[in-house]
Design a protein around this motif. Structure first.
Motif: not given
Length: 469
Positions: A72, A77-81, A85
């Protein structure tokens, strides 16, 4: 067409198929000897099957997870939460890969030996005298006669009488790969190289790690600056280090383990990994009968060209207690064969050995240490450069590491060095070359390095050691 056998060629028997054994076998076969290698488990020995190759494969996965966890900051960045992620360690998949890779490497070694004409005997061997090995195989007993014998029998994990491994909750370093689920709370007993590496790796994989150290610092005996840096990284990443604490006992509980310390306090966790050294595999293999002298610790006594006290018998690797490094075992084995065969040989020089600790960050060293300077054994000048000022380190978001070079006072010859950082195991090589070839710091400084690169800091450290003549 019949194969002509040269009965005048020397016969060499090697007991043990680890790095000391198989490297020696390759050299002996290439020099025209008849070579028989006896191994009870598999080619590569514990180094390939249960120790070096498996642990460093596990560490490679942990390093990747650590890098992903810091992505990060680099704008990745990674999709989702939430948990979707975050990376998660599938330990069964990881350990399956670890063991498959280890067995594959073992088979590659076997195939290489067979191509050279080395005879491989799977079984347990012992000396009958200084020219004969008796081997117990699945087909019965066989006797192997030889003009020279190399002992490369390795070592096994030391166990504490109050901390017996059960292979499930209380583990040694050979059993840790049998786990299918990531330990939630892993207690590591022992802060030497093995303990520090596994503490670093399982912290990277996501375990809550407690490291029990009986000494003042993690990695006792290693470079003090490197040990302090690693302790700082451990603290930042959540590894709990209990220094000056001795584990008196490890017991299994209903849902985990409890470790009783010397002061009576209790540390609990789900699993415990015991890393308290190793014991040479020298018992019960006929060494006394053959005239091979052992040290008080049970290791085989050898000289600089790997000779034992018995005629025609050499030894290499962890069973000698010289340095518990696969590279040293291999070098000892090659030296032994070269000496016996009358090939060009130089005695093993311990002050030229390069080693690496595969923690995150890695710690590599070679030659003379600052402790050697402090003791008065050597006189030298030291320069240490943090990687924080290195452009490539900044690009990679590398925050922890340094380069240290030690030069002999007066002459400016490179006699030692330490590298802490990513891929330190690779970065130590130019310093190792400088130490081995007795290069001047100006020789190192005047060689081109790529910009930007981490090796640039090695060149810069050498420049700072320049003395105007």
């Amino acid at each position: 067409m019949t194969t002509q056998v040269d009965f005048s060629a020397p016969r060499i028997a090697i007991l043990g198929g680890g790095p000391g054994g198989y490297e020696a076998a390759m050299v002996a076969a290439s020099l025209g000897a008849h070579v028989t290698i006896v191994e009870r488990a598999g080619l590569g020995g514990s180094a390939v099957l249960t120790d070096v190759v498996p642990s460093k494969t596990l560490i490679a996965t942990a390093d990747l997870m650590t890098r992903v966890g810091e992505a990060d900051e680099l704008g990745v960045k990674f999709d989702g939460d939430g948990t979707a992620s975050k990376p998660r360690a599938d330990l069964k998949h990881i350990n399956d890969r670890v063991l498959n890779l280890a067995h594959g490497q073992s088979e590659d070694i076997r195939a290489g030996l067979e191509r050279l004409g080395v005879e491989i005997v799977i079984g347990s061997g012992k000396l009958l005298d200084n020219n004969t090995i008796e081997v117990l195989t699945i087909d019965g007993t066989r006797t192997i006669d030889a003009d020279a014998i190399l002992l490369a029998v390795g070592a096994h994990p030391r166990e504490l009488p109050t901390a017996k491994p059960d292979g499930e909750r209380i583990l040694n370093w050979a059993q840790i790969y049998n786990l299918d689920e990531l330990p939630e709370e892993l207690i590591v007993v022992g802060s030497g190289v093995t303990g520090a590496e596994f503490a670093s790796a399982y912290n990277g994989l996501g375990s809550k790690v407690t490291l029990i150290s009986s000494r003042d610092q993690v990695l006792p005996g290693e470079d003090t600056d490197a040990a302090k840096l690693l302790e700082g990284v451990f603290e930042r990443r959540g590894v709990r280090v209990l220094s000056k604490s001795r584990a008196n006992a490890v017991e299994r509980t209903d849902d985990g383990v409890k470790v009783t310390l010397g002061d009576g306090s209790i540390v609990t966790g789900t699993h415990c990994l015991v890393c308290v050294g190793s014991i040479p595999n020298t018992a019960g293999i006929g060494l006394e009968e053959a005239g091979v002298t052992l040290t008080e610790s049970g290791h085989i006594k050898v000289d600089g060209v790997s000779r034992t006290t018995a005629p025609n018998i050499y030894a290499a690797g962890d069973c000698t207690g010289v340095f518990a490094l696969a590279s040293v075992a291999a070098m000892q084995g090659r030296i032994a064969i070269a000496h016996f065969m009358g090939d060009g040989v130089k005695p093993l020089k311990l002050n030229q050995v390069a080693s690496n600790i595969f923690t995150s960050p890695e710690i590599a060293s070679v030659g003379v240490s600052e402790a050697d300077l402090a003791s008065g054994k050597y006189q030298g000048d030291v320069v240490m450069l943090s990687l924080l000022s290195n452009a490539r380190a900044k690009m990679r978001n590398t925050k922890d590491g340094f380069v240290k070079i030690i030069a002999r006072k007066g002459s400016g010859t490179v006699i030692g060095g330490v590298v802490v950082g990513p891929n330190a195991s690779e970065l130590i090589f130019p310093i190792s070359v400088a130490v081995t070839q007795k290069l001047h710091v100006d020789d190192v400084a005047s060689a081109f390095t790529v910009y930007p690169s981490l090796t640039g800091s090695i060149s810069e450290a050498a420049r700072r050691l320049h003395v105007h003549m």
